[in-house]
Design a protein around this motif. Sequence first.
Motif, mmCIF file in Angstrom:
data_model
loop_
_atom_site.group_PDB
_atom_site.id
_atom_site.type_symbol
_atom_site.label_atom_id
_atom_site.label_comp_id
_atom_site.label_asym_id
_atom_site.label_seq_id
_atom_site.Cartn_x
_atom_site.Cartn_y
_atom_site.Cartn_z
ATOM 1 N N TRP B 180 0.826 -1.214 0.000
ATOM 2 C CA TRP B 180 0.000 0.000 0.000
ATOM 3 C C TRP B 180 0.853 1.254 0.000
ATOM 4 O O TRP B 180 1.883 1.308 0.658
ATOM 5 C CB TRP B 180 -0.895 0.051 1.254
ATOM 6 N N LEU B 181 0.375 2.261 -0.694
ATOM 7 C CA LEU B 181 0.890 3.616 -0.516
ATOM 8 C C LEU B 181 -0.098 4.343 0.382
ATOM 9 O O LEU B 181 -1.292 4.404 0.083
ATOM 10 C CB LEU B 181 0.979 4.360 -1.854
ATOM 11 N N ILE B 182 0.396 4.882 1.496
ATOM 12 C CA ILE B 182 -0.485 5.591 2.420
ATOM 13 C C ILE B 182 -0.338 7.091 2.160
ATOM 14 O O ILE B 182 0.745 7.660 2.294
ATOM 15 C CB ILE B 182 -0.111 5.280 3.891
ATOM 16 N N LYS B 183 -1.440 7.696 1.744
ATOM 17 C CA LYS B 183 -1.451 9.139 1.492
ATOM 18 C C LYS B 183 -2.453 9.761 2.439
ATOM 19 O O LYS B 183 -3.645 9.540 2.307
ATOM 20 C CB LYS B 183 -1.868 9.435 0.051
ATOM 21 N N LYS B 184 -1.954 10.546 3.377
ATOM 22 C CA LYS B 184 -2.828 11.096 4.418
ATOM 23 C C LYS B 184 -3.633 9.960 5.021
ATOM 24 O O LYS B 184 -3.053 9.020 5.546
ATOM 25 C CB LYS B 184 -3.711 12.214 3.858
ATOM 26 N N SER B 185 -4.969 9.980 4.855
ATOM 27 C CA SER B 185 -5.726 8.899 5.482
ATOM 28 C C SER B 185 -6.116 7.821 4.476
ATOM 29 O O SER B 185 -6.801 6.863 4.820
ATOM 30 C CB SER B 185 -6.970 9.471 6.154
ATOM 31 N N ASP B 206 2.494 12.933 -2.419
ATOM 32 C CA ASP B 206 1.748 13.033 -1.163
ATOM 33 C C ASP B 206 1.896 11.797 -0.284
ATOM 34 O O ASP B 206 1.173 11.637 0.692
ATOM 35 C CB ASP B 206 0.248 13.229 -1.459
ATOM 36 N N VAL B 207 2.799 10.918 -0.666
ATOM 37 C CA VAL B 207 2.865 9.650 0.054
ATOM 38 C C VAL B 207 3.576 9.815 1.397
ATOM 39 O O VAL B 207 4.649 10.401 1.477
ATOM 40 C CB VAL B 207 3.601 8.590 -0.793
ATOM 41 N N ASP B 208 2.950 9.315 2.440
ATOM 42 C CA ASP B 208 3.554 9.371 3.767
ATOM 43 C C ASP B 208 4.339 8.110 4.072
ATOM 44 O O ASP B 208 5.381 8.143 4.697
ATOM 45 C CB ASP B 208 2.471 9.543 4.837
ATOM 46 N N GLN B 209 3.788 6.973 3.679
ATOM 47 C CA GLN B 209 4.490 5.728 3.968
ATOM 48 C C GLN B 209 4.108 4.616 3.000
ATOM 49 O O GLN B 209 3.100 4.701 2.296
ATOM 50 C CB GLN B 209 4.220 5.280 5.399
ATOM 51 N N VAL B 210 4.942 3.624 2.979
ATOM 52 C CA VAL B 210 4.664 2.398 2.237
ATOM 53 C C VAL B 210 4.427 1.315 3.272
ATOM 54 O O VAL B 210 5.191 1.193 4.226
ATOM 55 C CB VAL B 210 5.843 2.005 1.322
ATOM 56 N N ALA B 211 3.336 0.579 3.110
ATOM 57 C CA ALA B 211 3.009 -0.443 4.099
ATOM 58 C C ALA B 211 2.706 -1.764 3.410
ATOM 59 O O ALA B 211 2.307 -1.805 2.245
ATOM 60 C CB ALA B 211 1.796 -0.002 4.927
ATOM 61 N N VAL B 212 2.931 -2.859 4.126
ATOM 62 C CA VAL B 212 2.594 -4.193 3.638
ATOM 63 C C VAL B 212 1.694 -4.855 4.672
ATOM 64 O O VAL B 212 2.014 -4.853 5.870
ATOM 65 C CB VAL B 212 3.857 -5.058 3.418
ATOM 66 N N THR B 213 0.570 -5.376 4.217
ATOM 67 C CA THR B 213 -0.335 -6.093 5.123
ATOM 68 C C THR B 213 -0.584 -7.496 4.581
ATOM 69 O O THR B 213 -0.294 -7.786 3.432
ATOM 70 C CB THR B 213 -1.698 -5.387 5.258
ATOM 71 N N VAL B 214 -1.133 -8.342 5.424
ATOM 72 C CA VAL B 214 -1.545 -9.677 4.993
ATOM 73 C C VAL B 214 -3.043 -9.613 4.685
ATOM 74 O O VAL B 214 -3.833 -9.160 5.514
ATOM 75 C CB VAL B 214 -1.269 -10.713 6.099
#
Lengths: 210, 233
Positions: B180-185, B206-214
């Motif tokens: 995922w690319l997390i942009k604001k909410s 605008d990307v705040d973080q990169v996340a990986v989920t299952v």
Amino acid sequence: MAGKKPIRSESLMTRAAAHLRLADPVSDEPSADPDQLLTRVGRGDEQAFAALYDLLGASVYGLARRVVRDPARAEEISQEVFIQVWRSAARFDTSRGSARGWVLTLAHRRAVDAVRHDQAATNRENRYDWSSGPAFDQVEETVSTTLEHEQVRRCLDGLTELQREAVNLAYYNGHTYAEVAEVLDTNPATIKTRIRDGLVRLRDCMGVPA
Amino acid sequence: MSTDVHSLLAPYVLDALDPEERNQFEAHLEQCPDCRTELGGLQATATRLAESQSQAPPAELRQRLLTAIGTTPQERPVVTAMSQRGGLRRRLPQLVAAAALVLAAAGGTGYFVEHNRADEQHDQNVAIRAVLGAPDADTKALNLPNGGTVRLITSESRDSAVVVARELPALDEGKVYQVWLIKKSAAESQGTFSRSGEMVMKDLADVDQVAVTVEPSGGSKKPTTAPVVDVPV
Ligand SMILES: [Zn+2]
């Protein structure tokens, strides 16, 4: 670009692989080519897996034995390596390296991980006792004498004593270069250089393409 | 990148680095043509050192293995990329889910290549190479507590990032990792993979973080679990 082969970074492993195959006395029998066998293993071919084991099993087991010393542990590692080969074969791309190189890289990593794991357990009770255990040349006596072995031994003999010790301790004993520095009571930066010089000299002595 | 990192090449080839240095060096390898050029010959040399120790294994091992593989599933040679699905492709035209390239040289796991369609793979490789080769490429590497590594290589000048996941813990059947690319909410899906994979992501403004989920196979529209990886950009 449709229909074209995907671009791949040119890998020197490919050339090295060709060289290794030439050195292999059974290489001109197509079914004994590890790359082809591995491709078949990737399609679930159990016979190819057995043939691949017959080809590389002794190298994997011998390497594990040299690194971990304990026969039962070496057998366990060999089993894990070949199971991993079976599981992951479909993801191997022979255009990027030799099957033989891949399998032995897996084997070495696993053996080293095992020896470090065991060592960490020992260290909790007995810190910095790197000298325990048999000398690193001792296991060598049980190794079957092969042409390959003779050549490698000759090339190792051509290193300076400190290069040879550094390479032996790192590769065959599974020490990190920092641990090698500790054992040899030498600066880690010097050990890195020695390992590098030793490896380059071995490469040239064995006729491996640079 | 300090010049000293180059000197880790030979110890790396002999598996003589501690995990942190190994990780650091593999990240370096992606960006250093000199080290990549030299890697093959040194690895082949290590292979010779390995072979010289050849010794007959106990006879029972062969049969045990042949029995074991009869009940051992094989990994499929695919990274499922959302870019290859119609709807999401339209929604995220900039996304290219990638195949391994220069990373191939990076040691044990590095020989894997994902079998995407050739033309897509070409585009992906070009895009990845552009990021990895950018002069301002910046690498963040994470070792996961249960095994596996995730690296995020960001290039501001290219406005792109590459995520490289290697040997993440195997998931239960029906589960995948989703990036995922997390942009604001908001969370924008970038694609899914099984244990290893690479992806290029663009438009990072605008990307705040990169996340990986299952997530369940096929991916979710929004993250449904807490991230296993969470890297600020
Ligand atoms: Zn370098």
